[in-house]
Write an enzyme that holds these catalytic residues in place. Structure first.
Site, PDB file in Angstrom:
ATOM      1  N   HIS A  48       0.855  -1.206   0.000  1.00  0.00           N
ATOM      2  CA  HIS A  48       0.000   0.000   0.000  1.00  0.00           C
ATOM      3  C   HIS A  48       0.880   1.241   0.000  1.00  0.00           C
ATOM      4  O   HIS A  48       0.823   2.048   0.931  1.00  0.00           O
ATOM      5  CB  HIS A  48      -0.905   0.041   1.244  1.00  0.00           C
ATOM      6  CG  HIS A  48      -2.167  -0.757   1.106  1.00  0.00           C
ATOM      7  ND1 HIS A  48      -2.941  -1.095   2.186  1.00  0.00           N
ATOM      8  CD2 HIS A  48      -2.798  -1.252   0.033  1.00  0.00           C
ATOM      9  CE1 HIS A  48      -3.989  -1.786   1.782  1.00  0.00           C
ATOM     10  NE2 HIS A  48      -3.919  -1.897   0.476  1.00  0.00           N
ATOM     11  N   HIS A  99     -12.607  -7.885  -6.140  1.00  0.00           N
ATOM     12  CA  HIS A  99     -12.039  -6.620  -5.654  1.00  0.00           C
ATOM     13  C   HIS A  99     -11.173  -6.001  -6.746  1.00  0.00           C
ATOM     14  O   HIS A  99     -10.421  -6.695  -7.421  1.00  0.00           O
ATOM     15  CB  HIS A  99     -11.204  -6.947  -4.406  1.00  0.00           C
ATOM     16  CG  HIS A  99     -10.562  -5.796  -3.726  1.00  0.00           C
ATOM     17  ND1 HIS A  99     -11.044  -4.516  -3.770  1.00  0.00           N
ATOM     18  CD2 HIS A  99      -9.456  -5.740  -2.933  1.00  0.00           C
ATOM     19  CE1 HIS A  99     -10.262  -3.724  -3.057  1.00  0.00           C
ATOM     20  NE2 HIS A  99      -9.287  -4.440  -2.539  1.00  0.00           N
ATOM     21  N   GLU A 134      -8.690  -3.689  -6.374  1.00  0.00           N
ATOM     22  CA  GLU A 134      -7.323  -3.250  -6.054  1.00  0.00           C
ATOM     23  C   GLU A 134      -6.295  -4.093  -6.822  1.00  0.00           C
ATOM     24  O   GLU A 134      -6.449  -5.295  -7.021  1.00  0.00           O
ATOM     25  CB  GLU A 134      -7.070  -3.311  -4.539  1.00  0.00           C
ATOM     26  CG  GLU A 134      -5.863  -2.465  -4.146  1.00  0.00           C
ATOM     27  CD  GLU A 134      -5.789  -2.153  -2.655  1.00  0.00           C
ATOM     28  OE1 GLU A 134      -6.565  -2.712  -1.859  1.00  0.00           O
ATOM     29  OE2 GLU A 134      -4.909  -1.339  -2.292  1.00  0.00           O
ATOM     30  N   ASP A 148      -3.490  -5.471  -6.494  1.00  0.00           N
ATOM     31  CA  ASP A 148      -2.843  -6.719  -6.067  1.00  0.00           C
ATOM     32  C   ASP A 148      -3.691  -7.944  -6.388  1.00  0.00           C
ATOM     33  O   ASP A 148      -3.190  -9.069  -6.369  1.00  0.00           O
ATOM     34  CB  ASP A 148      -2.463  -6.682  -4.574  1.00  0.00           C
ATOM     35  CG  ASP A 148      -3.589  -6.268  -3.659  1.00  0.00           C
ATOM     36  OD1 ASP A 148      -4.449  -5.484  -4.087  1.00  0.00           O
ATOM     37  OD2 ASP A 148      -3.616  -6.724  -2.499  1.00  0.00           O
ATOM     38  N   HIS A 151     -12.620  -3.959   1.839  1.00  0.00           N
ATOM     39  CA  HIS A 151     -12.349  -2.648   2.370  1.00  0.00           C
ATOM     40  C   HIS A 151     -12.433  -1.536   1.315  1.00  0.00           C
ATOM     41  O   HIS A 151     -12.058  -0.392   1.614  1.00  0.00           O
ATOM     42  CB  HIS A 151     -10.961  -2.639   3.034  1.00  0.00           C
ATOM     43  CG  HIS A 151      -9.821  -2.784   2.052  1.00  0.00           C
ATOM     44  ND1 HIS A 151      -8.786  -1.870   2.008  1.00  0.00           N
ATOM     45  CD2 HIS A 151      -9.544  -3.671   1.077  1.00  0.00           C
ATOM     46  CE1 HIS A 151      -7.926  -2.208   1.082  1.00  0.00           C
ATOM     47  NE2 HIS A 151      -8.357  -3.292   0.500  1.00  0.00           N
ATOM     48  N   ASP A 190      -9.913  -9.860   0.469  1.00  0.00           N
ATOM     49  CA  ASP A 190      -8.996  -9.351   1.499  1.00  0.00           C
ATOM     50  C   ASP A 190      -9.386  -9.770   2.919  1.00  0.00           C
ATOM     51  O   ASP A 190      -8.519  -9.940   3.781  1.00  0.00           O
ATOM     52  CB  ASP A 190      -8.940  -7.821   1.444  1.00  0.00           C
ATOM     53  CG  ASP A 190      -7.986  -7.303   0.381  1.00  0.00           C
ATOM     54  OD1 ASP A 190      -6.971  -7.959   0.119  1.00  0.00           O
ATOM     55  OD2 ASP A 190      -8.260  -6.228  -0.174  1.00  0.00           O
ATOM     56  N   TYR A 202      -2.913  -7.179   9.880  1.00  0.00           N
ATOM     57  CA  TYR A 202      -3.744  -6.871   8.715  1.00  0.00           C
ATOM     58  C   TYR A 202      -5.001  -6.114   9.156  1.00  0.00           C
ATOM     59  O   TYR A 202      -5.370  -5.088   8.582  1.00  0.00           O
ATOM     60  CB  TYR A 202      -4.121  -8.173   8.006  1.00  0.00           C
ATOM     61  CG  TYR A 202      -4.616  -7.969   6.602  1.00  0.00           C
ATOM     62  CD1 TYR A 202      -3.738  -8.031   5.533  1.00  0.00           C
ATOM     63  CD2 TYR A 202      -5.949  -7.705   6.342  1.00  0.00           C
ATOM     64  CE1 TYR A 202      -4.188  -7.827   4.233  1.00  0.00           C
ATOM     65  CE2 TYR A 202      -6.401  -7.499   5.058  1.00  0.00           C
ATOM     66  CZ  TYR A 202      -5.514  -7.573   4.005  1.00  0.00           C
ATOM     67  OH  TYR A 202      -5.955  -7.361   2.723  1.00  0.00           O
ATOM     68  N   HIS A 257      -5.080 -13.243   0.471  1.00  0.00           N
ATOM     69  CA  HIS A 257      -3.701 -13.104   0.947  1.00  0.00           C
ATOM     70  C   HIS A 257      -3.452 -14.164   2.008  1.00  0.00           C
ATOM     71  O   HIS A 257      -4.279 -14.363   2.907  1.00  0.00           O
ATOM     72  CB  HIS A 257      -3.449 -11.743   1.612  1.00  0.00           C
ATOM     73  CG  HIS A 257      -3.507 -10.578   0.690  1.00  0.00           C
ATOM     74  ND1 HIS A 257      -2.589 -10.380  -0.313  1.00  0.00           N
ATOM     75  CD2 HIS A 257      -4.359  -9.525   0.634  1.00  0.00           C
ATOM     76  CE1 HIS A 257      -2.887  -9.247  -0.946  1.00  0.00           C
ATOM     77  NE2 HIS A 257      -3.955  -8.723  -0.398  1.00  0.00           N
TER      78      HIS A 257
HETATM   79 FE1  FEO Z   1      -7.487  -4.447  -1.119  1.00  0.00          FE
HETATM   80 FE2  FEO Z   1      -5.328  -7.064  -1.152  1.00  0.00          FE
HETATM   81  O1  FEO Z   1      -6.178  -5.560  -1.820  1.00  0.00           O
END
Ligand code: FEO
Length: 398
Positions: free
Chosen positions: A24, A80, A82, A84, A146, A165, A193, A226
């Site tokens: 991030h 999601h 994002e 990653d 999130h 996530d 996390y 993750h």
């Molecule tokens: Fe919100 Fe692992 O990305």
């Protein structure tokens, strides 16, 4: 490269990022690395749930190719936006001409604004189902857990939750399951996390978990995007999330300071002595030699925070100021706090810290303590008593 089958005909096709140390931007230190998990479900129709960070696209493609040709993929579920989890999507789409991408309305917009792809996209909402054959995928929107686009995918036939996530950890391992790794490290990373990413979203998380509990759906496995997959006891991480989201705390103190010539450090150590002698657990961090991600993790279940700084230009020192700015965004609730620090001719740091504490929503319930230049015996005794008093306040708290 061996296939990793998490359930019959459901494969992990993610990537392990052993060397990443910040995430991030530089807001999160990933001292144990991370993984980007994606899952391939083989049925009459073939679905890929999430992808990986862009630099790992080829690794993911190779993993999938060992199982099926990519062009056989019918659906890609984008839980999601994002990067990653979606960074590999443009590359994957080049190999999957018939694949339809499924996600929330916000996901459709977000993916377009990232990659400008002209993909066949199907918007899904909570309760929508996708029949793959023997298995079904059910979708549950999870806005702001999130990101606004976030979504969970659930497979009832396998009692498998794919929450992206949520319930994840930045933890690079050769193992994939909770019963194969060190439990302390796993929960440590899960707490980091939550504290550093999800803490300010606790109200929404609590509501979402309660919503899922009301659905009364059996969950035998939680496979986040993750880290480690929860199969031994998925409720362990759900219960941990409930505890964090409910803001459950211990009578524990976290003392964080920044010192110019060592006087504020002397005060901090004496304060910690007072807290310890009062029988309260305490953690001490010098902001300039500590990992901020670790500090936040320790603050997650602590009821009391003591923040110290030497005075410089009538203000606190810059690195503790930066830390407090970060903490403000995490919106900790129902914490008591106090400030301390040394000064030379005119003070200022203690008052400035207290002002930021109030802006953050911390209850400044204990008067701050200062010492001029190098603290003498009496001033150190005052610090000791201050620590004891603060500890007693924590013991008497909820
Ligand atoms: Fe919100 Fe692992 O990305």
């Amino acid at each position: 490269m061996g296939r990793i089958e998490i359930k019959k005909n459901i494969f992990w096709v993610g990537a392990v990022d052993w060397n990443v140390r910040t995430f991030h931007g530089h807001t999160y230190s990933t001292s144990r690395g991370t993984t980007y998990n994606a899952y391939l479900i083989l049925d009459e129709k073939i679905a890929l749930v999430d992808t990986v960070y862009g630099p790992f696209a080829q690794e993911m493609i190779e993993r999938i190719k060992e199982i099926i040709p990519l062009e056989k993929i019918d659906y890609i579920i984008a839980n999601h936006v994002e990067t990653d989890h979606s960074g590999a999507l443009p590359e994957i789409m080049k190999h999957c001409p018939k694949a339809k991408v499924l996600g929330t309305e916000k996901c459709k917009d977000g993916l377009y604004k990232h990659y400008y792809g002209n993909w066949d996209f199907q918007v899904v909402k909570t309760g929508d189902k996708l029949k793959l054959g023997k298995r079904t995928l059910t979708f549950l929107e999870a806005p702001m857990i999130h990101w606004p686009d976030s979504m969970f995918t659930y497979c009832p036939e396998e009692e498998l939750l794919l929450p992206n996530d949520a319930f994840g950890q930045h933890y690079a391992t050769s193992e994939r399951f909770d019963d194969e790794v060190d439990e302390y490290a796993l929960m440590d990373e899960a707490a980091k996390y939550y504290g550093n990413i999800l803490w300010p979203l606790s109200t929404l998380i609590l509501k979402k978990i309660e919503e899922v509990q009301k659905l009364d759906i059996p969950i035998k496995m939680i496979a986040p995007s993750h880290g480690i997959i929860w199969r031994r006891d998925p409720m362990k991480i759900v219960n941990a999330y409930l505890s964090w989201a409910k803001n459950e705390m211990k009578p524990k103190a976290v003392v964080i300071y920044e010192t110019m010539w060592g006087s504020t450090e002397k005060m901090a150590r004496k304060i910690v002595e007072g807290i310890t002698d009062a029988g309260v657990s305490v953690k001490l961090f010098d902001i300039n030699s500590s990992d901020r991600t670790e500090i936040i993790k320790e603050m997650l279940d602590a009821r009391g925070y003591l923040i110290g700084s030497s005075t410089h230009d009538n203000d606190m020192l810059p690195n503790i100021a930066g830390f407090l700015e970060f903490l403000k965004g995490l919106k900790p609730k129902n914490r008591i706090a106090s400030a301390f620090g040394s000064y030379g001719w005119a003070g200022g740091a203690v008052k400035e810290i207290e002002d930021v504490m109030k802006e953050t929503g911390l209850e400044v319930a204990w008067p701050g303590v200062s010492a001029r230049f190098v603290p003498d015996k009496d001033e150190l005794q005052k610090c000791y008593a201050y620590g004891q008093g603060f500890a007693n306040l924590l013991k008497g708290g909820k």
